[in-house]
Design a protein around this motif. Structure first.
Motif, PDB file in Angstrom:
ATOM      1  N   MET A  81       0.863  -1.211   0.118  1.00  0.00           N
ATOM      2  CA  MET A  81       0.011  -0.041   0.052  1.00  0.00           C
ATOM      3  C   MET A  81       0.937   1.270  -0.006  1.00  0.00           C
ATOM      4  O   MET A  81       2.074   1.008   0.225  1.00  0.00           O
ATOM      5  CB  MET A  81      -0.991   0.038   1.283  1.00  0.00           C
ATOM      6  N   THR A  82       0.438   2.335  -0.182  1.00  0.00           N
ATOM      7  CA  THR A  82       1.010   3.650  -0.239  1.00  0.00           C
ATOM      8  C   THR A  82       1.741   3.820   1.238  1.00  0.00           C
ATOM      9  O   THR A  82       0.780   3.326   2.193  1.00  0.00           O
ATOM     10  CB  THR A  82       0.003   4.832  -0.864  1.00  0.00           C
ATOM     11  N   GLN A  83       2.369   4.699   1.321  1.00  0.00           N
ATOM     12  CA  GLN A  83       3.040   5.001   3.029  1.00  0.00           C
ATOM     13  C   GLN A  83       1.873   5.597   3.491  1.00  0.00           C
ATOM     14  O   GLN A  83       1.779   5.345   4.711  1.00  0.00           O
ATOM     15  CB  GLN A  83       4.051   5.938   2.472  1.00  0.00           C
ATOM     16  N   GLU A  84       0.714   6.254   3.115  1.00  0.00           N
ATOM     17  CA  GLU A  84      -0.134   7.075   3.840  1.00  0.00           C
ATOM     18  C   GLU A  84      -0.998   6.052   4.117  1.00  0.00           C
ATOM     19  O   GLU A  84      -1.624   6.002   5.463  1.00  0.00           O
ATOM     20  CB  GLU A  84      -0.980   7.952   3.023  1.00  0.00           C
ATOM     21  N   GLU A  85      -1.394   5.041   3.299  1.00  0.00           N
ATOM     22  CA  GLU A  85      -2.433   4.053   3.685  1.00  0.00           C
ATOM     23  C   GLU A  85      -1.575   3.136   4.671  1.00  0.00           C
ATOM     24  O   GLU A  85      -2.176   2.468   5.895  1.00  0.00           O
ATOM     25  CB  GLU A  85      -2.491   2.924   2.484  1.00  0.00           C
ATOM     26  N   PHE A  86      -0.341   2.665   4.640  1.00  0.00           N
ATOM     27  CA  PHE A  86       0.358   2.126   5.551  1.00  0.00           C
ATOM     28  C   PHE A  86       0.191   2.698   6.949  1.00  0.00           C
ATOM     29  O   PHE A  86       0.012   2.141   8.200  1.00  0.00           O
ATOM     30  CB  PHE A  86       1.822   1.847   5.327  1.00  0.00           C
ATOM     31  N   ASP A  87       0.495   4.087   6.916  1.00  0.00           N
ATOM     32  CA  ASP A  87       0.457   4.685   8.396  1.00  0.00           C
ATOM     33  C   ASP A  87      -1.001   4.647   8.849  1.00  0.00           C
ATOM     34  O   ASP A  87      -0.994   4.512   9.994  1.00  0.00           O
ATOM     35  CB  ASP A  87       0.979   6.380   8.112  1.00  0.00           C
ATOM     36  N   ALA A  88      -1.957   4.761   8.009  1.00  0.00           N
ATOM     37  CA  ALA A  88      -3.176   4.767   8.608  1.00  0.00           C
ATOM     38  C   ALA A  88      -3.340   3.279   8.850  1.00  0.00           C
ATOM     39  O   ALA A  88      -4.380   3.207  10.206  1.00  0.00           O
ATOM     40  CB  ALA A  88      -4.396   5.209   7.348  1.00  0.00           C
ATOM     41  N   TRP A  89      -3.261   2.246   8.667  1.00  0.00           N
ATOM     42  CA  TRP A  89      -3.180   0.885   8.953  1.00  0.00           C
ATOM     43  C   TRP A  89      -2.664   0.901  10.288  1.00  0.00           C
ATOM     44  O   TRP A  89      -3.337   0.315  11.222  1.00  0.00           O
ATOM     45  CB  TRP A  89      -2.575  -0.001   7.995  1.00  0.00           C
ATOM     46  N   ILE A  90      -1.400   1.323  10.624  1.00  0.00           N
ATOM     47  CA  ILE A  90      -0.733   1.423  11.837  1.00  0.00           C
ATOM     48  C   ILE A  90      -1.653   2.090  12.951  1.00  0.00           C
ATOM     49  O   ILE A  90      -1.891   1.528  14.021  1.00  0.00           O
ATOM     50  CB  ILE A  90       0.519   2.122  11.908  1.00  0.00           C
ATOM     51  N   GLN A  91      -2.210   3.139  12.519  1.00  0.00           N
ATOM     52  CA  GLN A  91      -2.962   3.874  13.455  1.00  0.00           C
ATOM     53  C   GLN A  91      -4.272   3.215  13.837  1.00  0.00           C
ATOM     54  O   GLN A  91      -4.717   3.147  14.968  1.00  0.00           O
ATOM     55  CB  GLN A  91      -3.665   5.249  12.824  1.00  0.00           C
ATOM     56  N   LYS A  92      -5.023   2.703  12.868  1.00  0.00           N
ATOM     57  CA  LYS A  92      -5.991   1.723  12.966  1.00  0.00           C
ATOM     58  C   LYS A  92      -5.785   0.635  14.120  1.00  0.00           C
ATOM     59  O   LYS A  92      -6.733   0.497  15.022  1.00  0.00           O
ATOM     60  CB  LYS A  92      -6.536   1.227  11.758  1.00  0.00           C
ATOM     61  N   LYS A  93      -4.668   0.015  13.742  1.00  0.00           N
ATOM     62  CA  LYS A  93      -4.367  -1.324  14.677  1.00  0.00           C
ATOM     63  C   LYS A  93      -4.226  -0.654  15.935  1.00  0.00           C
ATOM     64  O   LYS A  93      -4.540  -1.285  17.071  1.00  0.00           O
ATOM     65  CB  LYS A  93      -3.058  -1.982  14.017  1.00  0.00           C
ATOM     66  N   LEU A  94      -3.675   0.588  16.316  1.00  0.00           N
ATOM     67  CA  LEU A  94      -3.292   1.123  17.578  1.00  0.00           C
ATOM     68  C   LEU A  94      -4.659   1.378  18.269  1.00  0.00           C
ATOM     69  O   LEU A  94      -4.645   1.071  19.432  1.00  0.00           O
ATOM     70  CB  LEU A  94      -2.417   2.295  17.450  1.00  0.00           C
ATOM     71  N   ALA A  95      -5.585   1.965  17.355  1.00  0.00           N
ATOM     72  CA  ALA A  95      -6.803   2.245  17.929  1.00  0.00           C
ATOM     73  C   ALA A  95      -7.445   1.034  18.698  1.00  0.00           C
ATOM     74  O   ALA A  95      -8.145   1.122  19.606  1.00  0.00           O
ATOM     75  CB  ALA A  95      -7.571   3.203  17.079  1.00  0.00           C
ATOM     76  N   ASP A  96      -7.519  -0.136  17.569  1.00  0.00           N
ATOM     77  CA  ASP A  96      -8.098  -1.258  18.053  1.00  0.00           C
ATOM     78  C   ASP A  96      -7.376  -1.768  19.435  1.00  0.00           C
ATOM     79  O   ASP A  96      -7.955  -2.265  20.280  1.00  0.00           O
ATOM     80  CB  ASP A  96      -7.897  -2.544  16.989  1.00  0.00           C
ATOM     81  N   LYS A  97      -6.126  -1.542  19.466  1.00  0.00           N
ATOM     82  CA  LYS A  97      -5.416  -2.014  20.633  1.00  0.00           C
ATOM     83  C   LYS A  97      -5.914  -1.348  21.868  1.00  0.00           C
ATOM     84  O   LYS A  97      -5.830  -1.865  22.929  1.00  0.00           O
ATOM     85  CB  LYS A  97      -4.015  -2.082  20.280  1.00  0.00           C
ATOM     86  N   ALA A  98      -5.925  -0.126  21.523  1.00  0.00           N
ATOM     87  CA  ALA A  98      -6.597   0.735  22.876  1.00  0.00           C
ATOM     88  C   ALA A  98      -7.780   0.416  23.477  1.00  0.00           C
ATOM     89  O   ALA A  98      -8.003   0.553  24.513  1.00  0.00           O
ATOM     90  CB  ALA A  98      -6.469   2.244  22.549  1.00  0.00           C
ATOM     91  N   GLU A  99      -8.640  -0.036  22.459  1.00  0.00           N
ATOM     92  CA  GLU A  99     -10.201  -0.550  22.836  1.00  0.00           C
ATOM     93  C   GLU A  99     -10.122  -1.664  23.607  1.00  0.00           C
ATOM     94  O   GLU A  99     -10.934  -2.016  24.311  1.00  0.00           O
ATOM     95  CB  GLU A  99     -11.007  -0.771  21.689  1.00  0.00           C
ATOM     96  N   LEU A 100      -9.204  -2.545  23.499  1.00  0.00           N
ATOM     97  CA  LEU A 100      -9.293  -3.930  24.301  1.00  0.00           C
ATOM     98  C   LEU A 100      -9.170  -3.821  25.560  1.00  0.00           C
ATOM     99  O   LEU A 100      -8.071  -2.986  26.245  1.00  0.00           O
ATOM    100  CB  LEU A 100      -7.890  -4.685  23.744  1.00  0.00           C
TER     101      LEU A 100
END
Ligand SMILES: [Cu+2]
Length: 253
Positions: free
Chosen positions: A234-253
């Motif tokens: 994916m593009t770097q922007e999409e990659f960074d967004a993926w990281i942020q999404k995974k971090l958000a998911d992790k914070a919810e746990l």
């Protein structure tokens, strides 16, 4: 995302990494050379059969070539093979297997293979990998990430999906939790055994966006066939967004 038929047509898979074309060139040269040699030998063979055949009143004769002359084709093949190894092959080998991108400029991932899955450990925004401990491995924590380590707070674990940014090298450290697996991404021409007790470094730089299959290349047990993953380029922007999404998911746990 690309469908399998776009990756695997009638020829070799699509060339999706920077070094894929160079590796393919060698295969192409070898195959065309083998075809040429096959045809030349075939012609010579038929010529000899006809030329030295037995005829009424003439016995079949053996060729009378001297040893030196008969070695000429072997000599040519030897020179060709030396050329392929030292001029064509070694520089590519050195580039693929010996020249690694700098960690600071690469997407660094730890790949932990297990029966029967690919685990990907990303360091997160801090760039530091958290500690892993085999004793912490459980179904909810497949790589045994130690949550008490501050460096693991922003770490991301992904199973069978390996996002990678386009146009940036990915540097991966491969380890196995159990038996020997094979990290094989045909579209990248990347293939490396993953051996327990060893930490092997590989790299690739994707040049195409899309989903590229990771197939375990070592028969590693009964469910080897389903040890499938994907590199998602994916593009770097999409990659960074993926990281942020995974971090958000992790914070919810
Ligand atoms: Cu495997």
């Amino acid at each position: 995302m690309n469908a399998p038929e776009q990756l695997y047509g009638w020829w070799v898979p699509v060339k999706a990494s920077t070094y894929a074309a160079q590796l393919d060139t060698q295969l192409d040269i070898f195959h065309w050379a083998m075809l040429l040699i096959f045809v030349l030998w075939g012609i010579y063979f038929v010529y000899c059969l006809a030329h030295y055949r037995a005829r009424p009143g003439v016995p079949a004769v053996r060729g009378q070539l001297s040893v030196a002359k008969s070695m000429v084709p072997d000599g040519i093949i030897l020179v060709f093979e030396m050329f392929m190894i030292f001029v064509i092959g070694l520089p590519v080998w050195a580039q693929v297997m010996e020249t690694f991108p700098e960690e600071k400029k690469a997407n660094v991932v730890h790949v932990i293979a297990q029966q029967f899955a690919w685990n990907f450990h990303y360091p997160g925004p801090d760039g530091e990998f958290g500690r892993r401990d085999i004793h912490l491995v459980s179904s909810g924590n497949p790589i045994g990430l130690d949550d008490s380590d501050p460096a693991s707070k922003d770490d991301i674990v992904s199973i069978n999906t390996m996002p990678a940014p386009l146009g940036k090298p990915t540097l991966a450290y491969l380890t196995s939790m159990d038996v020997i697996h094979g990290f094989n991404v045909p579209a990248f021409r990347t293939k490396q055994d993953v051996t327990p007790g060893m930490r092997v470094r590989i790299w690739f730089e994707p040049i195409l966006r899309g989903k590229f299959e990771i197939a375990c290349a070592q028969l590693c047990g009964l469910a080897h066939y389903r040890m499938l993953g994907n590199v998602e380029v994916m593009t770097q922007e999409e990659f960074d967004a993926w990281i942020q999404k995974k971090l958000a998911d992790k914070a919810e746990l």
